[in-house]
Design a protein around this motif. Structure first.
Motif, PDB file in Angstrom:
ATOM      1  N   VAL A 161       0.871  -1.176   0.000  1.00  0.00           N
ATOM      2  CA  VAL A 161       0.000   0.000   0.000  1.00  0.00           C
ATOM      3  C   VAL A 161       0.905   1.222   0.000  1.00  0.00           C
ATOM      4  O   VAL A 161       1.865   1.283   0.761  1.00  0.00           O
ATOM      5  N   GLY A 162       0.613   2.170  -0.879  1.00  0.00           N
ATOM      6  CA  GLY A 162       1.397   3.391  -0.925  1.00  0.00           C
ATOM      7  C   GLY A 162       2.527   3.346  -1.924  1.00  0.00           C
ATOM      8  O   GLY A 162       3.289   4.284  -2.043  1.00  0.00           O
ATOM      9  N   ARG A 196      -2.928   2.687  -4.996  1.00  0.00           N
ATOM     10  CA  ARG A 196      -2.863   2.148  -3.638  1.00  0.00           C
ATOM     11  C   ARG A 196      -2.384   3.205  -2.644  1.00  0.00           C
ATOM     12  O   ARG A 196      -1.712   2.896  -1.687  1.00  0.00           O
ATOM     13  N   LYS A 197      -2.697   4.449  -2.856  1.00  0.00           N
ATOM     14  CA  LYS A 197      -2.220   5.509  -1.970  1.00  0.00           C
ATOM     15  C   LYS A 197      -3.217   5.707  -0.829  1.00  0.00           C
ATOM     16  O   LYS A 197      -4.403   5.880  -1.048  1.00  0.00           O
ATOM     17  N   TRP A 198      -2.705   5.654   0.391  1.00  0.00           N
ATOM     18  CA  TRP A 198      -3.490   5.928   1.583  1.00  0.00           C
ATOM     19  C   TRP A 198      -2.824   7.066   2.323  1.00  0.00           C
ATOM     20  O   TRP A 198      -1.609   7.223   2.271  1.00  0.00           O
ATOM     21  N   GLU A 199      -3.636   7.848   3.045  1.00  0.00           N
ATOM     22  CA  GLU A 199      -3.100   8.947   3.837  1.00  0.00           C
ATOM     23  C   GLU A 199      -3.710   8.944   5.223  1.00  0.00           C
ATOM     24  O   GLU A 199      -4.863   8.548   5.396  1.00  0.00           O
ATOM     25  N   VAL A 200      -2.927   9.409   6.195  1.00  0.00           N
ATOM     26  CA  VAL A 200      -3.397   9.639   7.558  1.00  0.00           C
ATOM     27  C   VAL A 200      -2.924  11.025   7.945  1.00  0.00           C
ATOM     28  O   VAL A 200      -1.726  11.294   7.923  1.00  0.00           O
ATOM     29  N   ARG A 250       2.609   4.022   4.062  1.00  0.00           N
ATOM     30  CA  ARG A 250       3.204   2.943   3.283  1.00  0.00           C
ATOM     31  C   ARG A 250       3.260   1.714   4.184  1.00  0.00           C
ATOM     32  O   ARG A 250       3.705   1.793   5.321  1.00  0.00           O
TER      33      ARG A 250
END
Length: 181
Positions: free
Chosen positions: A142-143, A148-152, A158
């Motif tokens: 992921v990332g 597949r980009k996720w953010e918090v 990643r």
């Protein structure tokens, strides 16, 4: 569920560029150790180490399970003994590559503990495959790709997902995170 990122973690994360579940856990456990390790790049060092620490043990077993998951014919195997034989061979190869052929007693004991856990996995895996579950993906990153980009908190995350399975009947999905404890 929302995760708020503390201001000091956010400042330190700018130097890191990427967050991961492990980094967040390490920060929450001990901000000082997080800073020393992740920002300053310091590492633990023990010249007398004669055995694997928990992280090294987990990495060894995880590498064997990754080799299993990447072997297409083996991951479809429903025979416990064949799965265990494959895992034994992969463990021996990884241990020889990492430690050589002459092992001290603590490492020999740890390898036998790893073997016992891998044999338990073989029993579970063979039965699980017979029940219709099939490995769909391993080490899913992921990332690392655009889709597949996720953010918090505005920071990219990643991580790797150990294993994703899909059931042949009904198409259910599940996500597995390997643990050696």
């Amino acid at each position: 569920w929302m995760l708020s990122v503390p201001r000091d973690l956010a400042q330190e994360a700018k130097a890191l560029q990427v967050l991961s579940p492990t980094l967040i856990k390490n920060y929450l456990t001990c901000p000082l150790r997080f800073y020393l390790r992740e920002v300053l790049g310091m590492e633990d060092y023990d010249p007398e180490r004669r055995e694997l620490d928990p992280l090294g043990f987990g990495s060894l077993v995880h590498g064997v399970l990754e080799a299993f998951g990447r072997d297409e014919p083996m991951r479809d195997c429903t025979d416990e003994k064949q799965v265990a034989g494959f895992l034994d061979g992969a463990l021996e190869r990884r241990a020889a590559a990492q430690f050589g052929r002459s092992l001290g007693l603590p490492l020999m004991v740890q390898l036998e503990a790893a073997r016992a856990r891998l044999h338990a996995f073989a029993r579970w895996q063979a039965a699980d495959r017979r029940s219709g579950w099939r490995i769909h993906d391993i080490e899913f990153k992921v990332g690392s790709e655009d889709d597949r980009k996720w953010e918090v908190g505005g920071y990219p995350v990643r991580m790797k997902i150990d294993r994703i399975d899909r059931h042949q009947v009904g198409g259910r999905w599940r996500v597995l995170d390997y643990k050696t404890s």
